[in-house]
Design an enzyme around this catalytic site. Structure first.
Site, PDB file in Angstrom:
ATOM      1  N   GLY A  36       0.823  -1.217   0.000  1.00  0.00           N
ATOM      2  CA  GLY A  36       0.000   0.000   0.000  1.00  0.00           C
ATOM      3  C   GLY A  36       0.852   1.260   0.000  1.00  0.00           C
ATOM      4  N   ARG A  73      -1.698 -10.417   0.851  1.00  0.00           N
ATOM      5  CA  ARG A  73      -1.028 -10.628  -0.429  1.00  0.00           C
ATOM      6  C   ARG A  73      -2.111 -11.118  -1.401  1.00  0.00           C
ATOM      7  NH1 ARG A  73       2.310  -8.091   1.429  1.00  0.00           N
ATOM      8  NH2 ARG A  73       4.263  -8.705   2.391  1.00  0.00           N
ATOM      9  N   SER A  74      -2.077 -10.619  -2.643  1.00  0.00           N
ATOM     10  CA  SER A  74      -3.224 -10.936  -3.509  1.00  0.00           C
ATOM     11  C   SER A  74      -2.866 -11.301  -4.945  1.00  0.00           C
ATOM     12  CB  SER A  74      -4.196  -9.761  -3.503  1.00  0.00           C
ATOM     13  OG  SER A  74      -3.561  -8.622  -4.042  1.00  0.00           O
ATOM     14  N   TYR A 138      -3.355 -18.534  -3.173  1.00  0.00           N
ATOM     15  CA  TYR A 138      -4.056 -17.312  -2.774  1.00  0.00           C
ATOM     16  C   TYR A 138      -5.488 -17.630  -2.340  1.00  0.00           C
ATOM     17  CZ  TYR A 138      -6.762 -13.049  -3.349  1.00  0.00           C
ATOM     18  OH  TYR A 138      -7.639 -12.029  -3.144  1.00  0.00           O
ATOM     19  N   PHE A 166     -15.441 -10.408  -6.859  1.00  0.00           N
ATOM     20  CA  PHE A 166     -15.070 -10.904  -8.178  1.00  0.00           C
ATOM     21  C   PHE A 166     -14.034  -9.909  -8.741  1.00  0.00           C
ATOM     22  CE2 PHE A 166     -17.477 -14.821  -9.051  1.00  0.00           C
ATOM     23  CZ  PHE A 166     -17.965 -14.979  -7.772  1.00  0.00           C
ATOM     24  N   HIS A 184      -3.544  -7.140 -13.403  1.00  0.00           N
ATOM     25  CA  HIS A 184      -4.969  -7.121 -13.753  1.00  0.00           C
ATOM     26  C   HIS A 184      -5.223  -6.511 -15.124  1.00  0.00           C
ATOM     27  CE1 HIS A 184      -5.560  -7.407  -9.226  1.00  0.00           C
ATOM     28  NE2 HIS A 184      -5.902  -8.565  -9.752  1.00  0.00           N
ATOM     29  N   LEU A 185      -6.247  -7.036 -15.763  1.00  0.00           N
ATOM     30  CA  LEU A 185      -6.513  -6.698 -17.159  1.00  0.00           C
ATOM     31  C   LEU A 185      -6.756  -5.200 -17.396  1.00  0.00           C
ATOM     32  CD1 LEU A 185      -7.119  -7.530 -20.071  1.00  0.00           C
ATOM     33  CD2 LEU A 185      -9.483  -7.978 -19.375  1.00  0.00           C
ATOM     34  N   ARG A 276      -3.326 -18.407 -19.607  1.00  0.00           N
ATOM     35  CA  ARG A 276      -2.613 -18.294 -18.335  1.00  0.00           C
ATOM     36  C   ARG A 276      -3.054 -19.477 -17.464  1.00  0.00           C
ATOM     37  NH1 ARG A 276      -3.388 -12.771 -14.930  1.00  0.00           N
ATOM     38  NH2 ARG A 276      -5.493 -13.617 -14.733  1.00  0.00           N
ATOM     39  N   GLY A 278      -4.475 -21.880 -14.877  1.00  0.00           N
ATOM     40  CA  GLY A 278      -5.393 -21.690 -13.752  1.00  0.00           C
ATOM     41  C   GLY A 278      -6.524 -20.719 -14.011  1.00  0.00           C
TER      42      GLY A 278
HETATM   43  N1  UFG Z   1      -5.899 -11.063 -18.882  1.00  0.00           N
HETATM   44  C1  UFG Z   1      -5.309 -10.977 -20.122  1.00  0.00           C
HETATM   45  N2  UFG Z   1      -4.159 -10.254 -20.241  1.00  0.00           N
HETATM   46  C2  UFG Z   1      -3.566  -9.631 -19.176  1.00  0.00           C
HETATM   47  C3  UFG Z   1      -4.175  -9.738 -17.915  1.00  0.00           C
HETATM   48  C4  UFG Z   1      -5.349 -10.472 -17.800  1.00  0.00           C
HETATM   49  O1  UFG Z   1      -5.789 -11.518 -21.110  1.00  0.00           O
HETATM   50  O2  UFG Z   1      -2.504  -9.011 -19.349  1.00  0.00           O
HETATM   51  C5  UFG Z   1      -7.150 -11.826 -18.775  1.00  0.00           C
HETATM   52  C6  UFG Z   1      -7.061 -12.998 -17.817  1.00  0.00           C
HETATM   53  O3  UFG Z   1      -6.628 -14.137 -18.486  1.00  0.00           O
HETATM   54  C7  UFG Z   1      -8.502 -13.098 -17.322  1.00  0.00           C
HETATM   55  C8  UFG Z   1      -9.017 -11.664 -17.383  1.00  0.00           C
HETATM   56  O4  UFG Z   1      -8.126 -10.965 -18.241  1.00  0.00           O
HETATM   57  O5  UFG Z   1      -9.258 -13.860 -18.205  1.00  0.00           O
HETATM   58  C9  UFG Z   1      -9.012 -10.989 -16.034  1.00  0.00           C
HETATM   59  O6  UFG Z   1      -7.732 -11.169 -15.443  1.00  0.00           O
HETATM   60  P1  UFG Z   1      -7.281 -10.407 -14.125  1.00  0.00           P
HETATM   61  O7  UFG Z   1      -5.866 -10.835 -13.840  1.00  0.00           O
HETATM   62  O8  UFG Z   1      -7.580  -8.964 -14.272  1.00  0.00           O
HETATM   63  O9  UFG Z   1      -8.262 -10.978 -13.013  1.00  0.00           O
HETATM   64  P2  UFG Z   1      -8.533 -12.485 -12.587  1.00  0.00           P
HETATM   65  O10 UFG Z   1      -9.897 -12.809 -13.095  1.00  0.00           O
HETATM   66  O11 UFG Z   1      -7.443 -13.414 -12.908  1.00  0.00           O
HETATM   67  O12 UFG Z   1      -8.449 -12.311 -11.011  1.00  0.00           O
HETATM   68  C10 UFG Z   1      -9.529 -11.970 -10.237  1.00  0.00           C
HETATM   69  C11 UFG Z   1      -9.060 -11.257  -8.983  1.00  0.00           C
HETATM   70  C12 UFG Z   1      -8.169 -12.172  -8.194  1.00  0.00           C
HETATM   71  C13 UFG Z   1      -8.889 -13.450  -7.931  1.00  0.00           C
HETATM   72  C14 UFG Z   1      -9.376 -14.050  -9.207  1.00  0.00           C
HETATM   73  C15 UFG Z   1     -10.207 -15.255  -8.958  1.00  0.00           C
HETATM   74  O13 UFG Z   1      -8.360 -10.099  -9.329  1.00  0.00           O
HETATM   75  O14 UFG Z   1      -7.844 -11.569  -6.962  1.00  0.00           O
HETATM   76  O15 UFG Z   1     -10.183 -13.139  -9.905  1.00  0.00           O
HETATM   77  O16 UFG Z   1      -9.962 -16.210  -9.942  1.00  0.00           O
HETATM   78  F1  UFG Z   1      -8.064 -14.334  -7.315  1.00  0.00           F
END
Ligand code: UFG
Length: 322
Positions: A36, A73-74, A138, A166, A184-185, A276, A278
């Site tokens: 933070g 941690r996230s 996580y 979510f 994050h996307l 990616r 998982g």
């Molecule tokens: N994505 C891409 N390119 C990127 C980043 C993400 O294509 O550079 C895709 C990912 O594959 C996913 C989507 O965009 O399909 C969203 O990805 P994020 O990393 O933004 O978020 P996640 O859905 O992986 O993660 C979220 C929360 C996590 C939590 C998870 C639960 O941010 O804290 O959902 O599965 F653990």
């Protein structure tokens, strides 16, 4: 109320702190500033810069009536590579915090849980009674704390709520996402639009979804803050409630790309990469339970609006982070 916000210097914790202050609460933020930022703590809140493991003297001093616990941690990927960090901070730290609460006579808590507690869903939208089978450390650590809260409610009369977020996005109260390691996307796509990255890699376009890219449920951080205000007084002593928080509507990665192009006016170069590991094809929340119990209703359900709020706040001169 007199409140302690653990993790109030982070993205979601700082926004909720601002919302609590605006609602007239008195807030002390406890944050070790490992991820933070001290300058994200809204003025009006005081800051105790210590870790969860050292929280007992702060709780003894502040004597909060309730705690909101965001400190964790996230990063899913890092949790697979350094699991000890995740068990130590997320589970060990939460245990220390709960014990500090008990010693200070505080038994009301709202905890930041996650959709990652469910793992790969059998069906979407995901309800709270869906099986919890986390596919990464996580999610496992967050689920462990959910279980911890259930046992503290039963044994010690804690009044607890776990909010399973979510995909949180957007900005509010002048506060947005600022992670040293951004995964994050939406923030990554905005970095591309701001010229801080060359292109966005889409992680797979061969999923069993209409356009082949993954579907996620993006919820605005301001709506999330509203949910915390509603959740805080909700449980009675001895009760642990669990609520999903999402819009209940999924958007694909491609739809996010289109929204970022529309909002920023940037062409947003995209490269299609491998999946990616998982990543489930679809994660969409059923938020029926919190809507019915607490009357929560998200106001910012439009994807372009969520993206716009994040874009308007974004510091375009910020250095590139990888
Ligand atoms: N994505 C891409 N390119 C990127 C980043 C993400 O294509 O550079 C895709 C990912 O594959 C996913 C989507 O965009 O399909 C969203 O990805 P994020 O990393 O933004 O978020 P996640 O859905 O992986 O993660 C979220 C929360 C996590 C939590 C998870 C639960 O941010 O804290 O959902 O599965 F653990």
């Amino acid at each position: 109320m007199r409140l302690l916000v653990a993790g109030g210097a982070g993205y979601i914790g700082s926004v909720v702190t601002a919302a609590l202050l605006a609602d007239g609460h008195e807030v002390t933020v406890l944050d070790d500033l490992s991820t933070g930022h001290a300058d994200a703590v809204p003025s009006g809140a005081s800051l105790a810069a210590v870790s969860l493991h050292d929280s007992a003297p702060v709780l003894a001093d502040v004597r909060p009536e309730a705690v909101l616990h965001f400190a964790a941690r996230s990063l899913v990927g890092a949790s697979q590579q350094q699991p000890e960090d995740y068990w130590h901070t997320n589970v060990g730290g939460s245990l220390a915090l709960l014990e500090a609460m008990r010693a200070a006579g505080c038994r009301r808590i709202v905890f930041s849980s996650t959709a990652a507690t469910y793992g790969e869903p059998d069906q979407v939208p995901i309800r709270e009674d869906a099986p919890t089978r986390p596919t990464n450390t996580y999610g496992a650590t967050k689920l462990a704390v959910d279980h911890m809260l259930t046992s503290y409610a039963v044994a010690y009369g804690f009044a607890a709520v776990s909010l399973r977020y979510f995909n949180v996005a957007g900005a509010a109260y002048g506060l947005g996402e600022r992670h040293a390691t951004e995964t994050h996307l939406i923030p990554i796509a905005l970095q591309v639009a701001a010229g801080q990255r060359e292109s966005l890699t889409v992680y797979g376009d061969d999923y069993p979804t209409p356009d082949g890219t993954c579907i996620r449920d993006y919820v605005h951080v301001e709506d999330l803050a509203d949910a915390h205000l509603l959740a805080l007084p909700a449980p009675s002593e001895g009760e642990h409630r669990i609520y999903n928080l999402g819009n209940g509507r999924g958007f694909s990665v491609q739809e996010v790309v289109d929204a970022v192009r529309e909002v920023t006016g940037h062409e947003l170069p995209v490269v299609v990469g491998d999946r990616r590991p998982g990543d489930p094809a679809q994660l969409v929340a059923s938020s029926d339970r919190i809507r019915e119990d607490l009357g929560w209703a998200p106001k910012h359900t439009d994807l372009a609006g969520i993206v716009r709020d994040a874009w308007e706040l974004k510091d375009r001169s910020a250095p590139h982070h990888s």
